[in-house]
Scaffold this motif. Structure first.
Motif, short mmCIF file in Angstrom:
data_model
loop_
_atom_site.label_atom_id
_atom_site.label_comp_id
_atom_site.label_asym_id
_atom_site.label_seq_id
_atom_site.Cartn_x
_atom_site.Cartn_y
_atom_site.Cartn_z
N ALA A 115 34.32 18.34 -107.66
CA ALA A 115 35.44 17.52 -108.14
C ALA A 115 34.90 16.27 -108.83
CB ALA A 115 36.35 17.14 -106.98
N ASP A 116 33.84 15.68 -108.27
CA ASP A 116 33.23 14.50 -108.85
C ASP A 116 32.75 14.79 -110.28
OD1 ASP A 116 32.93 11.88 -107.63
OD2 ASP A 116 30.83 12.03 -108.19
N LYS A 117 32.10 15.94 -110.45
CA LYS A 117 31.62 16.33 -111.78
C LYS A 117 32.78 16.64 -112.71
CE LYS A 117 28.04 18.95 -112.26
NZ LYS A 117 27.12 20.11 -112.21
N TYR A 118 33.84 17.23 -112.15
CA TYR A 118 35.01 17.60 -112.96
C TYR A 118 35.69 16.35 -113.53
CZ TYR A 118 39.68 19.38 -114.04
OH TYR A 118 40.87 19.69 -114.67
N TYR A 119 35.86 15.31 -112.70
CA TYR A 119 36.63 14.14 -113.13
C TYR A 119 35.81 13.13 -113.93
CZ TYR A 119 40.68 15.60 -110.47
OH TYR A 119 41.77 16.31 -110.01
N LYS A 120 34.50 13.26 -113.94
CA LYS A 120 33.67 12.29 -114.68
C LYS A 120 34.04 12.23 -116.17
CE LYS A 120 28.94 10.75 -115.44
NZ LYS A 120 27.51 10.94 -115.11
N PRO A 121 34.08 13.36 -116.90
CA PRO A 121 34.48 13.28 -118.31
C PRO A 121 35.94 12.91 -118.50
CG PRO A 121 34.17 15.57 -117.64
CD PRO A 121 33.67 14.73 -116.52
N VAL A 122 36.78 13.27 -117.53
CA VAL A 122 38.21 12.91 -117.60
C VAL A 122 38.36 11.39 -117.58
CG1 VAL A 122 40.44 13.02 -116.41
CG2 VAL A 122 38.99 15.06 -116.55
N LEU A 123 37.68 10.73 -116.64
CA LEU A 123 37.77 9.28 -116.52
C LEU A 123 37.15 8.58 -117.73
CD1 LEU A 123 36.84 8.91 -112.75
CD2 LEU A 123 39.04 8.40 -113.77
N LYS A 144 39.30 32.73 -101.74
CA LYS A 144 39.31 34.16 -102.03
C LYS A 144 37.96 34.77 -101.66
CE LYS A 144 42.64 33.71 -105.80
NZ LYS A 144 42.89 33.90 -107.25
N ASP A 145 38.01 35.91 -100.97
CA ASP A 145 36.79 36.62 -100.55
C ASP A 145 35.86 35.73 -99.72
OD1 ASP A 145 37.63 38.88 -102.01
OD2 ASP A 145 36.80 38.03 -103.85
N ASN A 146 36.45 34.72 -99.07
CA ASN A 146 35.70 33.81 -98.21
C ASN A 146 34.56 33.10 -98.96
OD1 ASN A 146 35.63 32.67 -95.64
ND2 ASN A 146 33.88 33.91 -95.04
N LYS A 147 34.73 32.92 -100.27
CA LYS A 147 33.72 32.28 -101.10
C LYS A 147 34.23 30.93 -101.59
CE LYS A 147 31.28 32.85 -105.49
NZ LYS A 147 31.17 33.66 -106.73
N ILE A 148 33.38 29.90 -101.53
CA ILE A 148 33.78 28.58 -102.00
C ILE A 148 34.03 28.65 -103.51
CG2 ILE A 148 33.15 26.15 -102.20
CD1 ILE A 148 31.27 26.55 -99.85
N PRO A 149 35.22 28.34 -103.96
CA PRO A 149 35.51 28.43 -105.40
C PRO A 149 34.95 27.23 -106.15
CG PRO A 149 37.41 27.57 -104.25
CD PRO A 149 36.38 27.89 -103.18
N THR A 150 34.93 27.32 -107.47
CA THR A 150 34.65 26.13 -108.26
C THR A 150 35.91 25.27 -108.19
OG1 THR A 150 35.55 27.05 -110.31
CG2 THR A 150 33.21 27.46 -109.85
N PHE A 151 35.80 24.00 -108.54
CA PHE A 151 36.97 23.13 -108.48
C PHE A 151 38.04 23.61 -109.45
CE2 PHE A 151 39.32 19.17 -109.48
CZ PHE A 151 39.77 18.90 -108.19
N GLU A 152 37.63 24.11 -110.62
CA GLU A 152 38.60 24.64 -111.59
C GLU A 152 39.35 25.84 -111.02
OE1 GLU A 152 35.51 23.86 -112.17
OE2 GLU A 152 35.26 22.86 -114.11
N TYR A 157 44.58 28.24 -108.49
CA TYR A 157 45.42 29.00 -107.55
C TYR A 157 45.84 28.19 -106.31
CZ TYR A 157 41.44 29.72 -104.35
OH TYR A 157 40.40 29.53 -103.47
N GLY A 158 45.24 27.00 -106.10
CA GLY A 158 45.57 26.28 -104.86
C GLY A 158 45.86 24.81 -105.04
N SER A 159 46.30 24.39 -106.24
CA SER A 159 46.50 22.96 -106.48
C SER A 159 47.57 22.35 -105.57
CB SER A 159 46.88 22.73 -107.95
OG SER A 159 48.10 23.37 -108.26
N THR A 162 46.16 21.05 -102.38
CA THR A 162 44.94 20.27 -102.54
C THR A 162 45.23 18.78 -102.72
OG1 THR A 162 43.81 22.18 -103.53
CG2 THR A 162 42.86 20.01 -103.96
N TYR A 163 44.42 17.96 -102.04
CA TYR A 163 44.51 16.50 -102.11
C TYR A 163 43.27 15.99 -102.84
CZ TYR A 163 47.36 17.51 -97.94
OH TYR A 163 48.26 18.03 -97.04
N VAL A 164 43.46 14.99 -103.70
CA VAL A 164 42.32 14.39 -104.41
C VAL A 164 42.40 12.87 -104.26
CG1 VAL A 164 41.31 13.94 -106.67
CG2 VAL A 164 42.04 16.26 -106.08
N ASN A 165 41.25 12.25 -104.01
CA ASN A 165 41.17 10.79 -103.89
C ASN A 165 40.10 10.28 -104.84
OD1 ASN A 165 42.89 10.72 -101.34
ND2 ASN A 165 41.18 12.02 -100.70
N ILE A 166 40.49 9.43 -105.77
CA ILE A 166 39.55 8.87 -106.73
C ILE A 166 39.41 7.37 -106.49
CG2 ILE A 166 39.07 8.46 -109.17
CD1 ILE A 166 40.51 11.04 -109.81
#
Length: 282
Positions: A115-123, A144-152, A157-159, A162-166
């Protein structure tokens, strides 16, 4: 008893004493070596089982970087990291109240890192410059499939679960200058609208504004790295984390309620507050 016999007797006693002491030392050495061998075998077993658990659970390769055994609780506390991201350290616990089970804090840590990497260019795009910030997050969405997803993937599928704190750290005077203040509030409003557009359950935006004069000649990158954004101490720095934190002069916080209620810049400005934390220096 003549002197020669006395001398011989003393020498014999010394020889027997040395031999006895040598045997005792050898016995102690053997016992110590046996204890050390047993301890090493226990550590190796815990490491082996922990690495197997982590690989089976997360489908990644890991390394153990540190080991601690807490005697009063009989808990093993390991520090592990994925081979692909050695700086992404997390704890693994077993033993004691955990029994033979393992408890790891990797899922949330990896998602927060992503999430940190995702929001860096956004900010950067919204504020028009690089910002000092960090992100935390949590989700109730099932992987899904018990695998950690990417933040995207998680947002896809789960927004709504999901909670985000910046947390944004600003080291310049953006309040007393009217133009800077309006621009900054507009940027925060744009970030708020962006987060709401992601259909998150809710998000927190925390802006901490620090004394520009105090930090003017400071290496802010080093300070934030060493204190982990003023959360921990450092032996390399002149001040401790609380003293640095005491130079916060303004703040702005949008929490779960405000996340949905703020509609205008005036609403947003009402969340701005002045703070005085000089007591932290005492």
């Amino acid at each position: 008893m003549n002197k020669k016999r006395k001398l011989r007797l003393i020498l014999m006693l010394l020889i027997v004493s040395v031999m006895f002491t040598g045997c005792m030392v050898e016995k102690v050495d053997k016992e110590q070596l046996a204890k050390e061998k047993t301890a090493k075998e226990r550590v190796a077993k815990v490491h082996r089982e922990a690495l197997e658990y982590l690989k089976d659970t997360y489908n990644e390769e890991f390394v153990i970087k540190d080991t601690r055994y807490i005697r009063n609780t009989k808990v093993w506390e390991l520090t592990a990291a994925p081979k692909a991201y050695p700086d992404l350290e997390f704890s693994v616990r077993t033993g004691g109240t955990f029994g033979d089970q393992f408890l790891a804090s990797y899922s949330r840590l990896k998602l927060t890192y992503q999430a940190d990497k995702y929001y860096k260019p956004v900010l950067k795009n919204i504020f028009g410059k690089e910002l000092y910030f960090y992100t935390t997050m949590a989700t109730r969405a099932k992987f899904k499939d018990n695998k950690i997803p990417t933040f995207e993937e998680l947002l896809d599928y789960g927004s709504k679960d999901t909670y985000v704190n910046i947390f944004i750290y600003i080291f310049e005077d953006i309040i007393t200058d009217k133009e800077k203040k309006e621009e900054s509030l507009s940027n925060v409003m744009e970030l708020l609208e962006y987060l709401r557009g992601q259909d998150l359950k809710w998000a927190t935006i925390q802006v901490n504004i620090y004394d520009e004069e105090f930090f003017r000649d400071k290496d802010i990158d080093l300070i934030l790295k060493e204190t982990k954004f003023f959360h921990t101490g450092s032996t390399k720095l002149k001040y401790n984390a609380l003293e640095y934190k005491s130079y916060e002069v303004y703040g702005l916080r949008i929490d779960d309620i405000e996340f949905f209620e703020i509609k205008t810049l005036k609403d947003l400005e009402s969340e701005l507050y002045k703070t005085d934390k000089k007591f932290l220096r005492e």
